[in-house]
Design an enzyme around this catalytic site. Structure first.
Site, PDB file in Angstrom:
ATOM      1  N   ASP A  96       1.727   5.350  -0.241  1.00 16.07           N
ATOM      2  CA  ASP A  96       1.193   6.618   0.247  1.00 16.07           C
ATOM      3  C   ASP A  96       1.302   7.654  -0.857  1.00 16.07           C
ATOM      4  O   ASP A  96       2.372   8.245  -1.066  1.00 16.07           O
ATOM      5  CB  ASP A  96       2.018   7.067   1.460  1.00 16.07           C
ATOM      6  CG  ASP A  96       1.129   7.433   2.630  1.00 16.07           C
ATOM      7  OD1 ASP A  96      -0.074   7.601   2.397  1.00 16.07           O
ATOM      8  OD2 ASP A  96       1.639   7.552   3.744  1.00 16.07           O
TER       9      ASP A  96
ATOM     10  N   LYS B 138       0.867  -1.185   0.000  1.00 20.11           N
ATOM     11  CA  LYS B 138       0.000   0.000   0.000  1.00 20.11           C
ATOM     12  C   LYS B 138       0.904   1.236   0.000  1.00 20.11           C
ATOM     13  O   LYS B 138       1.633   1.475   0.956  1.00 20.11           O
ATOM     14  CB  LYS B 138      -0.914   0.024   1.222  1.00 20.11           C
ATOM     15  CG  LYS B 138      -1.943   1.151   1.169  1.00 20.11           C
ATOM     16  CD  LYS B 138      -2.848   1.156   2.384  1.00 20.11           C
ATOM     17  CE  LYS B 138      -4.002   2.121   2.193  1.00 20.11           C
ATOM     18  NZ  LYS B 138      -3.578   3.465   1.757  1.00 20.11           N
TER      19      LYS B 138
END
Length: 610
Positions: A25, A23
């Site tokens: 940012d 994941k």
């Protein structure tokens, strides 16, 4: 389009039916390409204006993409630092820029990447009704056909890169911890892509940091609890927390503050430090915790236990196998830098430093007592080195090869301050670079290094050779000329280094010398062209030095090389701020290595040597 969203979980998904992705940012983005290119955020705003490098890459490769149009890809637009971490602060700054000239400059200096994790349309065919595993297979084939990176790499100039899908959560999570990544997204293999839905077929599991802190105030209008830690005798505010409390916990906490507040204004109820909490959050951004959640009350702590020093230690999670011993141990006195500060520097600078250590026989200088005691060189890997530390045997010495952050952190815990590397990798047959070491007799004569560097730069520019420069971190400067791998010998490069050394002496024999005996040099700068040879080493870019002021072997931009330049301007405690603001002056080094044309220069030198 509205994105499909993962559900936040604090439990790790398990089972063969799940795949795991990093994941990142950044900005969630849809790339839609039919007749025109569209790159839109989750709110429907165009991102092309602030990130022109993405459109430029696509337009430059239009013919390559043409057979696959129209297409729609689900992506994350990021400032990539490592395969497992993106710089949230940097992408936010890019997103807020309004100056077209500044945007263009940043796009060239530090191009962002479009990390692709799903394909929704290809060749005009809607793929959203296909399960994740089939979409994934189509996406991976698409990247393979277009020869786009199937693994994230900051130095790769291709703007579209694939987010890998892993089957082993623990292995991926170890990388996330090591690189301080945001977290992992777990996706069910049979999940369909459903627009605008927060689904239980995708889960996000975040890399929370934990901090012990105390409450200082309650905001009456919205129910936020403001928290701090002690920095000396002063409060160091960390922001405010609202989420994570159970209703009865929140009610009891509010009542306690109401009954014990020491003052009140229109906005806040203020309390003296007394109630200690443990908060989990993602990172500190602009002096505020991102996504803070209440974790638990800490009735076992007193407010004075909640310190800034412990907060700094808790900011970075460490993977299995890495333990930081004696984190408070002082390493430098001025500036005051502890062992944990030093290791945090290594961790943060690793995306920029590790490429120069990769596959090179490493010699370190260790300072077991910091700058307060004796140092020693270490070449042989010690018997107690953990299994993850890679080694390579050369001439009877079992050298450490520092190819990853885990090894670098382990070395940091050994207080290995200096990192010296040869001019070739363990796979090279000759030098991968030419390096000039410009070594004045002391820092008082640093101006001679500046003069020599600028004279060399004039020659290199005339020869159309691309060069880079860095401080030694001690008292001199070092000029790098990257070379293609396995193309030249040390005899070849010696012709050039000797030529440049003789040129400098011809320009100013009172300032420069190739005399190896120190007592015969006087106050002249030593041009160490003999040092560029097989088996010799040089301090690695970004490596700390075991010197006063915690200086760093700092890469420079050529325009910084002038009479105002000072070695002590580049230190452990300001290097990351410099990189975040200005980027890495060595960012193009890998690309230049492949493009450098040294053949014409070498041909002339060989002819002259006959």
């Amino acid at each position: 389009m509205k994105p499909m969203l993962p559900t936040l979980t604090f439990e790790r998904p398990t089972g063969e039916e799940w795949r795991f992705e990093v994941k990142y940012d950044g900005f969630r983005a849809f790339l839609e390409w039919d007749k025109n290119i569209k790159l839109t955020s989750r709110n429907g705003n165009s991102l092309l204006g602030n990130f022109p490098e993405i459109e430029a890459f696509l337009q430059d490769n239009h013919e390559l993409f043409q057979p696959f149009l129209p297409l729609t890809l689900d992506c994350e637009l990021v400032d990539l630092e490592s395969p497992y971490h993106a710089n949230f602060g940097a992408i936010q700054i890019r997103g807020r820029m309004r100056s077209a000239e500044r945007i263009k400059e940043k796009a060239k200096e530090n191009p962002c990447k479009l990390m692709v994790f799903d394909v929704l349309k290809l060749r005009g065919k809607d793929l959203t009704k296909k399960p994740y595993n089939q979409r994934r297979e189509i996406l991976e084939t698409f990247f393979k056909d277009l020869e786009l990176p199937s693994f994230p790499e900051k130095s790769n100039p291709k703007a579209l890169q694939l987010v890998p899908a892993e089957s082993n959560f623990s292995r991926l999570w170890d990388h996330i911890l090591l690189n301080d990544g945001e977290g992992v997204v777990a996706k069910h293999q049979k999940s369909l892509w459903e627009e605008g839905k927060r689904t239980d077929k995708w889960f996000k599991f975040k890399n929370w940091k934990y901090v012990s802190c105390f409450i200082t105030a309650y905001e009456k209008s919205n129910g936020y609890f403001y928290v701090s830690v002690y920095k000396g005798k002063e409060f160091f505010p960390l922001g405010a927390v609202l989420f994570g409390f159970k209703p009865d916990e929140k009610a009891a906490l509010f009542q306690t503050i109401k009954d014990n507040h020491v003052r009140e204004d229109d906005r806040f109820l203020y309390v003296n430090p007394a109630i200690c909490l443990e908060i989990k959050y993602l990172e500190l951004y602009e002096d505020q915790m991102r996504e803070p959640h209440f974790h638990q009350f800490r009735f076992d702590l007193k407010p004075e236990d909640c310190t800034f020093e412990k907060f700094v230690e808790q900011q970075k999670n460490l993977p299995t196998g890495i333990e930081i011993t004696h984190p408070d141990k002082p390493i430098w006195e001025e500036p005051a830098i502890s062992k944990m500060d030093f290791i945090q520097y290594l961790r943060e600078v690793s995306p920029f430093m590790l490429p120069f250590l990769k596959d090179r026989l490493l010699t370190v200088i260790r300072y077991p007592h910091g700058m307060f005691g004796e140092a020693f060189y270490q070449k042989n890997a010690p018997d107690y080195a953990p299994d993850f530390v890679q080694t390579s045997m050369s001439e009877g010495i079992n050298y450490i090869v520092c190819n990853d952050l885990k090894t670098l952190l382990w070395l940091g815990n050994q207080i290995a301050v200096e990192y010296h590397i040869p001019f070739q990798t363990i796979e090279s047959t000759g030098p991968d670079e030419i390096v000039f070491d410009l070594d004045p007799p002391s820092r008082d004569y640093f101006h001679l290094a500046v003069e020599a560097a600028l004279l060399i730069k004039e020659v290199l520019d005339q020869l159309e050779l691309i060069s880079f420069i860095k401080t030694s971190g001690n008292k001199g400067l070092q000029i790098y000329i990257p070379l293609p791998k396995n193309k030249y010998t040390y005899d070849d490069t010696r012709l050039f280094t000797a030529f440049i050394a003789e040129y400098l002496i011809s320009k100013n024999p009172d300032s420069f010398t190739i005399e190896r005996m120190k007592k015969k040099r006087g106050n002249r700068l030593y041009v160490d062209y003999v040092q560029h040879a097989e088996g010799k080493t040089i301090i690695a870019p970004f490596s700390p030095r075991g010197k006063q002021h915690a200086t760093v072997a700092a890469p420079l931009y050529w325009e910084e090389v002038n009479e105002d330049l000072a070695i002590t301007d580049f230190r452990i405690n300001n290097m990351m701020k410099r990189i975040n603001e200005k980027g890495s002056p060595f960012a193009d080094y890998p690309k230049v290595k492949e493009e450098q044309n040294f053949d014409p220069v070498l041909a002339v030198l060989r002819k002259g040597a006959k």
